[in-house]
Write a protein that holds these residues in place. Structure first.
Motif, PDB file in Angstrom:
ATOM      1  N   UNK A 136     -32.235 -47.409 -37.629  1.00  0.00           N
ATOM      2  CA  UNK A 136     -31.275 -46.331 -37.403  1.00  0.00           C
ATOM      3  C   UNK A 136     -30.206 -46.940 -36.514  1.00  0.00           C
ATOM      4  N   UNK A 137     -29.052 -47.218 -37.112  1.00  0.00           N
ATOM      5  CA  UNK A 137     -28.024 -48.009 -36.459  1.00  0.00           C
ATOM      6  C   UNK A 137     -26.763 -47.172 -36.283  1.00  0.00           C
ATOM      7  N   UNK A 138     -26.232 -47.156 -35.076  1.00  0.00           N
ATOM      8  CA  UNK A 138     -24.945 -46.494 -34.851  1.00  0.00           C
ATOM      9  C   UNK A 138     -23.878 -47.561 -34.655  1.00  0.00           C
ATOM     10  N   UNK A 139     -22.805 -47.462 -35.479  1.00  0.00           N
ATOM     11  CA  UNK A 139     -21.680 -48.377 -35.371  1.00  0.00           C
ATOM     12  C   UNK A 139     -20.411 -47.559 -35.167  1.00  0.00           C
ATOM     13  N   UNK A 140     -19.717 -47.743 -34.039  1.00  0.00           N
ATOM     14  CA  UNK A 140     -18.491 -46.980 -33.783  1.00  0.00           C
ATOM     15  C   UNK A 140     -17.506 -47.129 -34.940  1.00  0.00           C
ATOM     16  N   UNK A 141     -16.890 -46.032 -35.304  1.00  0.00           N
ATOM     17  CA  UNK A 141     -15.926 -46.052 -36.395  1.00  0.00           C
ATOM     18  C   UNK A 141     -16.552 -45.922 -37.768  1.00  0.00           C
ATOM     19  N   UNK A 142     -17.837 -46.201 -37.871  1.00  0.00           N
ATOM     20  CA  UNK A 142     -18.535 -46.097 -39.159  1.00  0.00           C
ATOM     21  C   UNK A 142     -19.498 -44.920 -39.164  1.00  0.00           C
ATOM     22  N   UNK A 143     -20.305 -44.802 -38.129  1.00  0.00           N
ATOM     23  CA  UNK A 143     -21.286 -43.732 -38.041  1.00  0.00           C
ATOM     24  C   UNK A 143     -22.688 -44.275 -37.938  1.00  0.00           C
ATOM     25  N   UNK A 144     -23.655 -43.419 -38.245  1.00  0.00           N
ATOM     26  CA  UNK A 144     -25.068 -43.783 -38.204  1.00  0.00           C
ATOM     27  C   UNK A 144     -25.473 -44.300 -39.578  1.00  0.00           C
TER      28      UNK A 144
END
Length: 187
Positions: A136-144
């Motif tokens: 479960x990865x959160x990447x700013x600008x992209x989302x989860x």
């Protein structure tokens, strides 16, 4: 020459084992990369139910922290890795647990992110087996971004959803208090 070879193998073995963390019958890497983001294992623990290990979980951050609220609210790359260690985890049980987790992490106010929760829950509809790994990865600008066994299941946008999602494990009412403490590096 033989002694040199034995020493080389021993040193190589030490380097390999230090790149991983063993917990609850699972092996979690000490660092992970998602795109250009390199994250470090902040801490890890085990989700238990009725004194049985269900899954091992690791929290990965850019910079180590033991402040749950700060982590949940930060708009920065982070990840949670869940390694299933029990045959008792089924799709239905995982969906029930995640649904309860969202209720707990939002204080019962899931309405504003209900469509995002529904999409997230759909990622657990396929059969779940012992040894499956969810990222479960959160990447700013992209989302989860959700992965199952290294394959991307989907992306869910929104910071409010991210806060609730990471809150399943890090909120004041987490899925498992000991797991939360482990993820925060307090154990």
């Amino acid at each position: 020459m033989k002694k040199l070879l034995v020493l080389f193998v021993a040193v190589l073995g030490l380097n390999l084992t230090s790149a991983q963390t063993e917990i609850g019958g699972a092996t979690l890497p000490n660092t992970v990369e998602y795109g250009s983001e390199k994250l470090t294992l902040n801490g890890a623990g085990v989700r238990e139910k009725f004194w049985m290990d269900m899954y091992a979980g690791g929290l990965y951050l850019k910079n180590k922290s033991n402040k749950a609220s700060e982590i949940m609210n930060k708009d920065e790359a982070m990840a949670i890795k869940l390694h299933i260690v029990s045959k008792m985890i089924t799709s239905k049980r995982m969906i029930d647990a995640v649904t309860e987790g969202f209720e707990n992490s939002t204080g019962g106010n899931t309405a504003p992110i209900s469509s995002e929760i529904k999409k997230f829950i759909s990622f657990f509809e396929d059969e779940i087996n012992k040894e499956d790994v969810f990222d479960i990865v959160y990447l700013p600008g992209k989302g989860s971004v959700i992965y199952k066994n290294g394959n991307e299941s989907g992306v869910i946008k929104g910071m409010e959803f991210k806060k609730a999602l990471f809150g399943i494990w890090l909120s004041n009412n987490p899925a498992d208090e000991d797991l939360k403490e482990g993820m925060l590096g307090k154990q």
